[in-house]
Design a protein around this motif. Structure first.
Motif, short mmCIF file in Angstrom:
data_model
loop_
_atom_site.label_atom_id
_atom_site.label_comp_id
_atom_site.label_asym_id
_atom_site.label_seq_id
_atom_site.Cartn_x
_atom_site.Cartn_y
_atom_site.Cartn_z
N TYR A 221 0.80 -1.14 0.00
CA TYR A 221 -0.01 -0.01 -0.06
C TYR A 221 0.95 1.39 -0.07
CZ TYR A 221 -2.90 3.84 2.00
OH TYR A 221 -3.53 4.96 2.06
N LEU A 222 1.66 1.46 0.95
CA LEU A 222 2.76 2.45 0.90
C LEU A 222 3.42 2.89 -0.31
CD1 LEU A 222 4.29 2.07 4.51
CD2 LEU A 222 2.28 3.62 3.89
N ASN A 223 3.90 1.60 -0.84
CA ASN A 223 4.85 2.03 -2.14
C ASN A 223 4.07 1.66 -3.46
OD1 ASN A 223 7.08 1.72 -0.38
ND2 ASN A 223 7.49 -0.38 -0.65
N ASP A 224 2.84 1.52 -3.35
CA ASP A 224 1.84 1.20 -4.47
C ASP A 224 2.53 0.47 -5.52
OD1 ASP A 224 -0.25 2.34 -5.89
OD2 ASP A 224 0.77 3.71 -7.41
N GLU A 225 2.72 -0.68 -4.93
CA GLU A 225 3.02 -1.88 -5.67
C GLU A 225 1.98 -2.99 -5.47
OE1 GLU A 225 6.68 -3.34 -3.73
OE2 GLU A 225 7.77 -1.63 -4.53
N ASN A 226 1.02 -2.58 -6.15
CA ASN A 226 -0.36 -3.57 -5.93
C ASN A 226 -0.64 -4.11 -7.15
OD1 ASN A 226 -0.33 -2.07 -3.59
ND2 ASN A 226 -1.43 -0.47 -4.37
N ASP A 227 -0.72 -5.51 -7.48
CA ASP A 227 -1.17 -6.32 -8.44
C ASP A 227 -2.65 -6.89 -7.97
OD1 ASP A 227 -0.51 -8.12 -6.75
OD2 ASP A 227 0.80 -9.40 -8.29
N LYS A 228 -3.06 -7.55 -8.80
CA LYS A 228 -4.51 -8.37 -8.62
C LYS A 228 -4.29 -9.16 -7.13
CE LYS A 228 -6.09 -9.19 -13.16
NZ LYS A 228 -6.52 -10.23 -14.07
N ILE A 229 -3.44 -9.76 -6.79
CA ILE A 229 -3.17 -10.43 -5.67
C ILE A 229 -3.14 -9.66 -4.43
CG2 ILE A 229 -1.57 -11.96 -4.34
CD1 ILE A 229 -0.93 -13.53 -6.81
N TRP A 230 -2.51 -8.72 -4.69
CA TRP A 230 -2.51 -7.59 -3.60
C TRP A 230 -4.19 -6.94 -3.07
CZ3 TRP A 230 -4.22 -2.56 -2.50
CH2 TRP A 230 -3.57 -2.13 -1.24
N TYR A 231 -4.80 -6.83 -4.28
CA TYR A 231 -6.18 -6.35 -3.93
C TYR A 231 -7.06 -7.39 -3.49
CZ TYR A 231 -5.50 -1.47 -6.21
OH TYR A 231 -5.25 -0.46 -6.58
#
Length: 397
Positions: A221-231
């Motif tokens: 969340y902090l690094n904005d490294e968000n793919d489908k799995i993260w969501y």
């Protein structure tokens, strides 16, 4: 090739342990309710297994063991996107098969094992095939099990941020369809189960791994490294924590989504380890060793859980007590030439699986294990009394 051989050795050993464990436990009340209750896709799979292999404990759990092994293989395949080194992927599979919650899902007939497999299958299909097949699979999920509703919600949020209106609306539709078919258990008044939820998550993953998964999602969340799995994983975790302020949460429907985050956690750990000089890697090695110690300790407890009875004054406090009595009780009743009894509703369903029917002719009344009353049926483990009951023959003539 050697890594594939090691993978199959891990899965082979895992399968052997699970099959052995099926001989040590009996059907639980929740499993009996699933088997003899309302129709579901999982129920039909289990009934098909019973039809093929006969009505026994192995057949009861065969579907869960098979889904578990397929999930481990899928995790190995899909983690290639996150872990370049094959040996790291093998370590990830080893962690997966040792997780207490995963072991439980592999042995206990519940929706958790089906959801874990379904989530890994979705990621695999989305990596290998085009959107048409992915969307067809998601539609199938909406029809098969209520536990996939948080997958649709997570994907809807993902596509909302991706500004993909069509897939956002499609997943929103699937979430609505799932709720329409199965409903959504949001009820009650605020009762404060937040700490209980955190505690159960820690038990499912072990404290070290749960904290690291939470850290990985927060870091994403902090690094904005968000793919489908993260969501998907973050949405399920957030929903479970919010609901825990109001009601007791069925974590068997939420924990699989955090298990889906294992490749992200492994990627974060491997990257953090790799970018540090050798002298500064000790802390990460210590974390990894500590996590494995917890995992192996929990696995040994599962394998030799009956030994805990020797340490407990009240056997009913044992975490697996409800999975230990029914089969031996049925065996003892058959030895007494009793093929039917009338007893509590939970035990009645469990005995039904072992061909002890319901009737009014014989009444089975459970006694306290420490009761001094003489019993007709006594079940022991190494001379420790686990269960006592009397059988009364009723003469209706």
């Amino acid at each position: 090739m050697k890594y594939r051989i090691i993978l199959f050795l891990i899965l082979g050993l895992d399968a052997s342990i699970l099959i052995f464990q099926t001989t040590q436990i009996s059907i639980s009340p929740s499993e009996a309710s699933l088997l003899y209750g309302d129709a579901s896709f999982l129920q039909q799979l289990v009934k098909l297994s019973l039809k093929i292999f006969g009505q026994n404990d192995f057949a009861l759990r065969f579907v869960m063991i098979l889904l578990h092994l397929l999930s481990a293989w899928l995790l190995y395949v899909i983690s290639a996107k996150y872990l370049a080194l094959e040996r790291n992927r093998l370590w990830l599979v080893a962690v997966f098969v040792l997780l207490p919650g995963v072991v439980s899902a592999a042995l206990v007939v519940s929706h958790a094992g089906l959801i874990i497999f379904g989530l890994f299958l979705y990621v695999y299909v989305s990596q290998k095939l085009n959107d048409y097949y992915v969307n067809m699979l998601l539609f199938l999920y909406a029809l098969l099990d209520a536990g996939f509703v948080y997958l649709f919600v997570g994907l809807a949020i993902f596509y909302l941020f991706q500004k993909n209106k069509i897939l956002f609306l499609y997943n929103l539709f699937l979430a609505g369809l799932s709720v329409y078919i199965y409903g959504l258990n949001i009820s009650g008044v605020p009762s404060g189960h937040f700490l209980d939820t955190i505690g159960v998550y820690s038990a499912i993953f072990t404290p070290v791994i749960f904290i690291y998964i939470f850290y990985t999602l927060y870091r994403g969340y902090l690094n904005d490294e968000n793919d489908k799995i993260w969501y998907i994983a973050s949405t399920a975790l957030l929903f479970s924590l919010l609901l825990s302020f109001r009601q007791r949460v069925e974590l068997e429907l939420f924990a699989p989504y955090l298990i889906l985050a294992l490749p992200l956690a492994a990627k974060t750990f491997a990257h953090s380890y790799r970018v540090r000089l050798t002298n500064f890697r000790k802390r990460y090695r210590a974390i990894f060793v500590l996590a494995f110690v917890f995992l192996i300790f929990n696995t040994l407890i599962v394998m030799f859980n009956k030994e805990l009875y020797l340490l407990l004054d009240n056997p009913k406090k044992h975490f697996a007590y409800k999975m230990h009595i029914a089969k031996k009780l049925a065996t003892k009743l058959k030895a007494m030439n009793i093929s039917c009894v009338k007893t509590s509703q939970d035990m009645q369903k469990r005995l039904k699986f072992y061909f002890i029917d319901k009737c009014d002719e014989n009444v089975l009344q459970e006694l306290q294990p420490h009761s001094s009353i003489r019993s007709d049926v006594t079940i022991r483990y190494k001379n420790k009394i686990l269960y006592k009951a009397n059988v009364t023959k009723i003469n209706n003539k």
